[in-house]
Scaffold this motif. Structure first.
Motif, mmCIF file in Angstrom:
data_model
loop_
_atom_site.group_PDB
_atom_site.id
_atom_site.type_symbol
_atom_site.label_atom_id
_atom_site.label_comp_id
_atom_site.label_asym_id
_atom_site.label_seq_id
_atom_site.Cartn_x
_atom_site.Cartn_y
_atom_site.Cartn_z
ATOM 1 N N PRO A 67 -2.062 8.455 -8.862
ATOM 2 C CA PRO A 67 -1.812 8.856 -10.253
ATOM 3 C C PRO A 67 -1.069 10.173 -10.395
ATOM 4 O O PRO A 67 -0.442 10.421 -11.423
ATOM 5 N N GLU A 68 -1.149 11.053 -9.359
ATOM 6 C CA GLU A 68 -0.522 12.370 -9.498
ATOM 7 C C GLU A 68 0.985 12.348 -9.262
ATOM 8 O O GLU A 68 1.668 13.347 -9.482
ATOM 9 N N LEU A 69 1.536 11.227 -8.823
ATOM 10 C CA LEU A 69 2.987 11.174 -8.606
ATOM 11 C C LEU A 69 3.707 11.152 -9.956
ATOM 12 O O LEU A 69 3.250 10.487 -10.892
ATOM 13 N N PRO A 70 4.835 11.866 -10.066
ATOM 14 C CA PRO A 70 5.601 11.804 -11.312
ATOM 15 C C PRO A 70 5.969 10.355 -11.645
ATOM 16 O O PRO A 70 6.303 9.581 -10.746
ATOM 17 N N ASP A 71 5.863 10.004 -12.925
ATOM 18 C CA ASP A 71 6.183 8.671 -13.437
ATOM 19 C C ASP A 71 5.175 7.586 -13.050
ATOM 20 O O ASP A 71 5.468 6.390 -13.157
ATOM 21 N N ALA A 72 3.975 7.988 -12.614
ATOM 22 C CA ALA A 72 2.952 6.998 -12.252
ATOM 23 C C ALA A 72 2.571 6.109 -13.446
ATOM 24 O O ALA A 72 2.447 4.892 -13.310
ATOM 25 N N GLU A 73 2.418 6.753 -14.624
ATOM 26 C CA GLU A 73 2.010 5.955 -15.798
ATOM 27 C C GLU A 73 3.057 4.911 -16.152
ATOM 28 O O GLU A 73 2.731 3.763 -16.431
ATOM 29 N N ALA A 74 4.308 5.332 -16.160
ATOM 30 C CA ALA A 74 5.385 4.385 -16.502
ATOM 31 C C ALA A 74 5.428 3.256 -15.482
ATOM 32 O O ALA A 74 5.637 2.090 -15.831
ATOM 33 N N PHE A 75 5.190 3.588 -14.223
ATOM 34 C CA PHE A 75 5.197 2.553 -13.189
ATOM 35 C C PHE A 75 4.070 1.552 -13.432
ATOM 36 O O PHE A 75 4.259 0.331 -13.318
ATOM 37 N N VAL A 76 2.879 2.056 -13.776
ATOM 38 C CA VAL A 76 1.742 1.153 -14.020
ATOM 39 C C VAL A 76 2.053 0.230 -15.194
ATOM 40 O O VAL A 76 1.794 -0.983 -15.136
ATOM 41 N N ARG A 77 2.659 0.773 -16.249
ATOM 42 C CA ARG A 77 3.010 -0.088 -17.394
ATOM 43 C C ARG A 77 4.030 -1.144 -16.984
ATOM 44 O O ARG A 77 3.918 -2.312 -17.348
ATOM 45 N N GLU A 130 0.846 -1.211 0.000
ATOM 46 C CA GLU A 130 0.000 0.000 0.000
ATOM 47 C C GLU A 130 0.875 1.253 0.000
ATOM 48 O O GLU A 130 0.477 2.314 -0.464
ATOM 49 N N PHE A 131 2.079 1.114 0.537
ATOM 50 C CA PHE A 131 3.087 2.163 0.541
ATOM 51 C C PHE A 131 4.264 1.654 -0.289
ATOM 52 O O PHE A 131 4.359 0.457 -0.506
ATOM 53 N N PRO A 132 5.203 2.445 -0.754
ATOM 54 C CA PRO A 132 5.428 3.861 -0.448
ATOM 55 C C PRO A 132 4.962 4.815 -1.534
ATOM 56 O O PRO A 132 5.156 6.014 -1.391
ATOM 57 N N TYR A 133 4.294 4.303 -2.640
ATOM 58 C CA TYR A 133 4.020 5.172 -3.788
ATOM 59 C C TYR A 133 2.633 5.804 -3.733
ATOM 60 O O TYR A 133 1.881 5.746 -4.700
ATOM 61 N N VAL A 134 2.266 6.362 -2.581
ATOM 62 C CA VAL A 134 0.996 7.081 -2.512
ATOM 63 C C VAL A 134 1.244 8.520 -2.043
ATOM 64 O O VAL A 134 2.245 8.809 -1.389
ATOM 65 N N ALA A 135 0.305 9.402 -2.412
ATOM 66 C CA ALA A 135 0.509 10.835 -2.179
ATOM 67 C C ALA A 135 0.108 11.271 -0.774
ATOM 68 O O ALA A 135 0.573 12.284 -0.273
ATOM 69 N N LYS A 136 -0.799 10.494 -0.148
ATOM 70 C CA LYS A 136 -1.266 10.847 1.195
ATOM 71 C C LYS A 136 -1.149 9.616 2.073
ATOM 72 O O LYS A 136 -1.455 8.506 1.637
ATOM 73 N N GLY A 193 -2.814 8.705 4.819
ATOM 74 C CA GLY A 193 -3.977 8.122 5.500
ATOM 75 C C GLY A 193 -3.621 7.858 6.954
ATOM 76 O O GLY A 193 -3.112 8.728 7.646
ATOM 77 N N ALA A 194 -3.883 6.627 7.411
ATOM 78 C CA ALA A 194 -3.616 6.298 8.810
ATOM 79 C C ALA A 194 -2.158 5.917 9.053
ATOM 80 O O ALA A 194 -1.750 5.667 10.182
ATOM 81 N N GLY A 195 -1.338 5.871 7.996
ATOM 82 C CA GLY A 195 0.067 5.483 8.161
ATOM 83 C C GLY A 195 0.953 6.701 8.402
ATOM 84 O O GLY A 195 0.485 7.791 8.683
ATOM 85 N N LEU A 196 2.259 6.475 8.285
ATOM 86 C CA LEU A 196 3.209 7.544 8.566
ATOM 87 C C LEU A 196 3.671 8.198 7.259
ATOM 88 O O LEU A 196 4.178 7.521 6.365
ATOM 89 N N ALA A 197 3.525 9.540 7.187
ATOM 90 C CA ALA A 197 3.905 10.253 5.961
ATOM 91 C C ALA A 197 5.393 10.093 5.668
ATOM 92 O O ALA A 197 5.817 10.103 4.516
ATOM 93 N N SER A 198 6.194 9.917 6.719
ATOM 94 C CA SER A 198 7.645 9.786 6.519
ATOM 95 C C SER A 198 8.011 8.509 5.770
ATOM 96 O O SER A 198 9.128 8.359 5.283
ATOM 97 N N ALA A 199 7.077 7.570 5.639
ATOM 98 C CA ALA A 199 7.363 6.310 4.931
ATOM 99 C C ALA A 199 7.143 6.424 3.422
ATOM 100 O O ALA A 199 7.522 5.531 2.676
ATOM 101 N N LEU A 200 6.542 7.522 2.964
ATOM 102 C CA LEU A 200 6.230 7.663 1.541
ATOM 103 C C LEU A 200 7.472 8.070 0.749
ATOM 104 O O LEU A 200 8.355 8.740 1.271
ATOM 105 N N ARG A 201 7.531 7.663 -0.525
ATOM 106 C CA ARG A 201 8.690 7.950 -1.378
ATOM 107 C C ARG A 201 8.235 8.293 -2.792
ATOM 108 O O ARG A 201 7.198 7.825 -3.232
ATOM 109 N N PRO A 202 9.083 9.081 -3.514
ATOM 110 C CA PRO A 202 8.806 9.259 -4.942
ATOM 111 C C PRO A 202 9.075 7.953 -5.698
ATOM 112 O O PRO A 202 9.805 7.088 -5.205
ATOM 113 N N ILE A 203 8.456 7.829 -6.864
ATOM 114 C CA ILE A 203 8.662 6.627 -7.680
ATOM 115 C C ILE A 203 10.034 6.716 -8.338
ATOM 116 O O ILE A 203 10.304 7.677 -9.066
#
Ligand SMILES: [Zn+2]
Length: 388
Positions: free
Chosen positions: A164-174, A123-129, A131-141
């Motif tokens: 989807p708003e993270l840079p390179d989200a489309e490339a990651f999905v592919r 569920e982490f680290p490629y999300v923008a918010k 939620g109930a987790g720690l923001a410090s665990a999130l990372r750019p793609i």
């Protein structure tokens, strides 16, 4: 093994049938089946015979949380709640995710010891918010982070959440599609256009729909605004998860979602955390330094800030809610809790009962209490036997 006299879910209807199992498969379903000499027979009179539950999104159950290292106990408890397939979901910084996955692979012997655990969901680290987790665990793609996580998962990452708003989200999905990983739109403030682009790239699932999504803002007085949730409701390529506890999503929105998407595009999930399936009370250790309070009416709340932190649901309770709160029939509830989740994961030998399918079966009594779980043709839980 022969299951006799039950109301068996077959082709979308309940029929009085016999089900014969051979090793880990369903050998036959028919109104009458002659018992073989010495065959073990289960009398399922007054019971529903249904496919085992499948939960796409679950972090913990009772006192077990895979992220803390309770993999075997967690798998065992899931069977005691009728779950014959689920995707243990991790939410942490990449370094911790790597440790968790390595530990899970070792403890479960690459899931050979826990056939109801299908692999990992990140569920982490490629999300923008957070939620109930720690923001410090999130990372750019980045290709480096993706590669490090992918290698640690040894091919067992089944679902990977992405905003989807993270840079390179489309490339990651592919990239994920090319590696047979289901991507899920999550924890987002994306625009409709940003979301459409990741759907074009191959994204097909939406993470706990409505939770961690924004309410659209009014830009023109007198004109009702449309937002991302409206796009998701009418985008037929997307299947949505819903937490049906009545806390995370207003029952009206659940009903709207069921009507817009149809049962084949809605998967009920628990998003269960530590304490789910336990009596109301206070539990320790959701993550570092956190305690949670479990209450049936208000879900799971973090102490001391009272923030909603995942649900207290089990997939059995999701099923019961589908029938009692949302007025769906038993075959329809089974679609939401077994068949649609199986489709999302591409599991074509699970989620329905039929000849040749895996013998993952549950028995519920008329009050929808779980009486028995059969996994790969073996009885792994009986309500009338004391549990270990
Ligand atoms: Zn979650």
């Amino acid at each position: 093994m022969l299951i006799k006299n039950g109301m068996v879910l077959l082709d979308g209807q309940l029929r009085e049938c016999c089900v014969q199992l051979e090793s880990n498969r369903i050998a036959e379903i028919a109104p009458t089946i002659r018992e073989r000499p010495g065959e073990f027979v289960i009398d399922a009179a007054d019971h529903y015979v249904l496919p085992g539950f499948i939960d796409l999104h679950t972090h913990g159950l009772q006192d077990a949380m895979p992220q803390r290292g309770d993999w075997l106990r967690y798998a065992r408890l899931q069977l005691e709640h009728g779950v014959t397939a689920c995707v243990p979901t991790l939410f942490a910084a990449p370094e911790e995710l790597i440790d968790s996955m390595r530990q899970g692979l070792a403890e479960t012997d690459r899931f050979r010891r826990t056939p109801n655990l299908l692999g990992f969901r990140l569920e982490f680290p490629y999300v923008a918010k957070a939620g109930a987790g720690l923001a410090s665990a999130l990372r750019p793609i980045t290709p480096e982070t993706t590669q490090a996580l992918f290698e640690a998962g040894e091919g067992f990452i089944r679902i990977w959440d992405i905003s989807p708003e993270l840079p390179d989200a489309e490339a990651f999905v592919r990239w994920a599609c090319d590696h047979s990983i289901v991507t899920s739109l999550a924890h987002t403030s994306a625009t409709i256009e940003q979301a459409r682009r990741v759907v074009e790239a191959g994204l097909r699932l939406v993470t706990h729909f409505y939770d961690t999504f924004d309410v659209p803002t009014m830009t023109d007085p007198g004109v009702y605004p449309a937002g991302l949730t409206d796009y998701i409701l009418v985008e037929d390529r997307l299947t949505v998860e819903i937490i049906p506890d009545g806390v995370h999503v207003h029952p009206l929105l659940v009903e709207k979602t069921l009507r817009c998407k149809g049962l084949d595009r809605v998967a009920f999930v628990t998003d269960s955390v530590l304490g789910a399936g336990s009596p109301p009370g206070v539990y320790d250790g959701l993550y570092e330094g956190a305690r949670v309070e479990v209450t049936p009416d208000r879900g799971v709340r973090r102490i001391p800030d009272d923030a909603l932190s995942g649900s207290a649901m089990t997939q059995l309770r999701c099923f019961q809610q589908a029938v009692r709160r949302f007025g769906r029939s038993i075959p329809e509830a089974s679609v939401l809790c077994s068949r649609t989740p199986a489709h999302v994961l591409g599991l074509n030998d699970q989620g329905v009962l039929d000849r040749g399918m895996r013998a993952n079966i549950i028995l519920l009594d008329r009050e929808l209490n779980l009486k028995m779980t059969i996994m790969d043709g073996e009885i792994v839980y009986r309500a009338d036997e004391p549990q270990r």
